[in-house]
Design an enzyme around this catalytic site. Structure first.
Site, PDB file in Angstrom:
ATOM      1  N   ASP A   1       0.938  -1.210   0.203  1.00 32.86           N
ATOM      2  CA  ASP A   1       0.251  -0.360  -0.048  1.00 32.86           C
ATOM      3  C   ASP A   1       0.970   1.402  -0.082  1.00 32.86           C
ATOM      4  OD1 ASP A   1      -2.809   1.610   0.839  1.00 32.86           O
ATOM      5  OD2 ASP A   1      -3.746  -0.362   0.620  1.00 32.86           O
TER       6      ASP A   1
ATOM      7  N   ASP B   1      -3.993   4.894  -2.243  1.00 31.06           N
ATOM      8  CA  ASP B   1      -4.822   4.844  -1.245  1.00 31.06           C
ATOM      9  C   ASP B   1      -5.289   5.779  -2.218  1.00 31.06           C
ATOM     10  OD1 ASP B   1      -5.911   4.228   1.374  1.00 31.06           O
ATOM     11  OD2 ASP B   1      -5.302   6.176   1.495  1.00 31.06           O
TER      12      ASP B   1
ATOM     13  N   GLU C   1      -6.714   3.170  -6.207  1.00 27.42           N
ATOM     14  CA  GLU C   1      -7.381   3.543  -5.422  1.00 27.42           C
ATOM     15  C   GLU C   1      -8.812   4.504  -5.996  1.00 27.42           C
ATOM     16  OE1 GLU C   1     -10.392   2.948  -0.625  1.00 27.42           O
ATOM     17  OE2 GLU C   1      -9.191   4.234  -1.179  1.00 27.42           O
TER      18      GLU C   1
ATOM     19  N   HIS D   1     -11.066  -3.983   3.041  1.00 32.14           N
ATOM     20  CA  HIS D   1     -11.135  -3.662   4.686  1.00 32.14           C
ATOM     21  C   HIS D   1     -12.154  -2.510   4.659  1.00 32.14           C
ATOM     22  CE1 HIS D   1      -8.544  -1.390   2.384  1.00 32.14           C
ATOM     23  NE2 HIS D   1      -8.374  -0.652   3.464  1.00 32.14           N
ATOM     24  N   ASP D   2     -12.605  -2.087   3.254  1.00 32.78           N
ATOM     25  CA  ASP D   2     -13.652  -0.814   4.198  1.00 32.78           C
ATOM     26  C   ASP D   2     -15.062  -1.209   4.035  1.00 32.78           C
ATOM     27  OD1 ASP D   2     -11.253   0.758   4.512  1.00 32.78           O
ATOM     28  OD2 ASP D   2     -11.413   1.445   1.988  1.00 32.78           O
TER      29      ASP D   2
END
Ligand code: GLC
Length: 537
Positions: A107, A209, A275, A337-338
């Site tokens: 990430d 991100d 993302e 994970h969101d």
């Protein structure tokens, strides 16, 4: 696509996302670590169908961090938080993964740092500090109000007042995540160095991100109200009440994307994933005009669709396929994970299995989320057990902790995840829903995933074939994948009722979601409720 086109690893392969806090703890602190990932690599791919057979892992942030947003608040981009290990462990992880032909994607959090990052400590020291302009500082309006109407994703305004220097700074997440000023060339250079640091260490790519947020409107204009904001939004959900017009997907972001891509291209075979959230026409621009930006702008469209029907899924796939330029490679994400767990989103285990078949048979790179291969459901998180700032600020219905519970390896006391109580509670079903139990069951979700993943590994058509939807039945999403004359038919029944399809030609079953079909198919194909099949024609 014809034979001469050789796919890149990130086109033919499957990515598996690991949330490192929750995968495997080896130092008995109740929090997963890098050594834990090393120990579980054989589960991911040991070269045999007893493993998942994935091609790449993406590891969510493990950088030094005060953990206000669980690692997405980075205080040093070039190190490992001691809670997860150290650089030497990371190097061993890359080596061990590569030995198993698993690529390592990490990430990168370019939009904001932690407020504990030395850059921000400098920046907030005085208005004339050399790093003042590294972040986004603004005066209050003449009437003392906030510089603009932007909101934080986690609730409340996107501006926090700094007493010492008498200005506001911008943060679209928690106040401890001040946003970098990417219009400043020094910021860009410093952040590019952090990419090189890891690329030089051998990482195979980055997931970037909230990359669409890094450049903001030069004048920081107010965002217009969002007429489609859901009715049940909490009062303080300011971000979601506005349209993301001036804070996201600005034209100038594409100049930065090109520079990032050039940097990646200095290295061999690395992947740039971003993302992104915006509408299709804004999203597709991140591939670049000629393929000179991201390799894979993450495609969350299927995951974010509330209506789980054959027609909505096909509509989204066809719309996406329709806007993709020839050079652009599609990709699909159904869990991360969101978002709440896949198995809790569309009705249950049967639907989750169907979703897994869709994810792994559509044209494009699939990204799996750890635990979805077991059908993990949302964790049961009480308000007092919440860690996630989104849940703490917006209410327990919004907590992302439910999707971050520990991986369930076996039926032992802490599910094989740790020897002590984990940072988030284990799900109540861990004694039966775990790798050890499901690995031994011929019809489990895990066995289904392993079988399908290995079918995909051995199938050039599934990896690289064209996609064409057939409209055979309202309840079924049916498509043909084709490569060099070889054709596969995928038929997914989204209804809780049987469905009969007129396929019109003979075929042979390769796989059913129910794992109990083989042999030939005649003209009629009868699917059971929520059954999906892959057939070779
Ligand atoms: C991304 C991450 C999310 C994080 C946010 C701020 O959406 O996936 O977990 O909270 O960015 O960094």
């Amino acid at each position: 696509m014809n034979k001469s086109q050789v796919l890149h690893w990130w086109q033919s392969g499957v990515v598996y996302q690991i949330y490192p806090r929750s995968f495997q703890d080896t130092n008995s602190d109740g929090i997963g670590d890098l050594e834990g990932i090393i120990q579980r690599l054989d589960y991911l791919n040991d070269g045999t169908p007893n493993s998942l057979g994935i091609d790449a892992i993406w590891i969510s942030p493990f950088y030094p961090s005060p953990m206000k947003d669980f690692g997405y608040d980075v205080s040093d981009y070039c190190d490992v938080d001691p809670m997860f290990g150290d650089l030497a462990t990371f190097d061993r992880l890359v080596e061990a993964a590569h030995a198993r032909h698993i690529r390592v994607i990490i990430d990168w959090v370019p939009n904001h740092t932690s407020d504990q990052h030395p850059w921000f400590a400098e920046s907030r020291r005085s208005r004339d500090n050399a790093k003042r302009d590294w972040y986004i500082w603004r005066d209050a309006k003449p009437d003392g109000s906030l510089p603009n109407n932007w909101g934080s994703f986690f609730g409340g305004p996107a501006w926090t007042w700094d007493e010492v220097t008498g200005q506001y700074y911008l943060h679209q997440f928690v106040p401890e995540q001040p946003e970098l000023n990417w219009r400043n060339p020094d910021v860009k250079a410093a952040m590019f160095d952090t990419l090189r640091f890891w690329l030089d260490r051998g990482v195979d790519g980055f997931r970037m991100d909230v990359i669409g947020l890094i450049i903001k409107d030069e004048q920081l204009r107010d965002n217009p109200a969002n007429p489609h904001a859901p009715a049940n939004l909490p009062e303080n959900a300011t971000f979601h009440r506005l349209q993301q017009v001036y804070n996201m997907d600005q034209d100038e972001v594409h100049e930065v994307m090109k520079e990032i891509r050039q940097l990646f291209d200095e290295y061999e075979a690395r992947v740039a994933i971003g993302e992104l959230f915006g509408p299709l026409d804004r999203w597709v621009k991140y591939y670049g005009e000629q393929g000179e930006e991201l390799h894979l702008p993450f495609n969350f469209r299927l995951m974010d669709e509330g209506k789980w029907t054959a027609a909505t899924m096909q509509g989204l796939v066809d719309a996406m396929e329709g806007v993709l330029p020839d050079f652009a490679w599609p990709n699909y994400v159904l869990g991360n994970h969101d978002r709440i767990r896949l198995a809790s989103r569309f009705g249950g285990q049967a639907q989750a299995r169907l979703a897994g078949m869709m994810l792994l048979t559509l044209r494009g790179t699939p990204t799996l989320y750890y635990g979805d291969e077991l059908g993990l459901e949302n964790g049961d998180i009480k308000p007092e057990q919440m860690h996630d700032p989104q849940g703490i600020n917006l209410g327990v219905a919004f907590t992302r902790d439910v999707t971050r519970t520990p991986m369930q390896w076996d039926a032992s006391a802490q599910a094989g995840f740790s020897s002590v109580a984990p940072w988030l509670p284990l799900s109540a079903d861990y004694e039966t829903r775990n790798v050890a139990v499901q690995g031994a069951q011929p019809d489990s979700m895990l066995t289904f995933y392993r079988t399908l993943l290995w079918l995909r590994r051995g199938s050039a058509v599934l990896q690289g074939g064209s996609y064409r939807a057939l409209n055979l039945h309202d309840d079924c999403f049916v498509y043909v994948r084709e490569l060099n004359g070889e054709r596969l038919l995928v038929a997914l029944n989204f209804a809780d009722a049987p469905c009969r399809l007129d396929v019109g030609e003979n075929g042979r079953f390769l796989l059913s979601t129910h794992l109990d079909r083989a042999g030939t198919v005649g003209k009629w194909l009868d699917l059971r409720p929520f059954e999906g099949v892959v057939i070779t024609l």
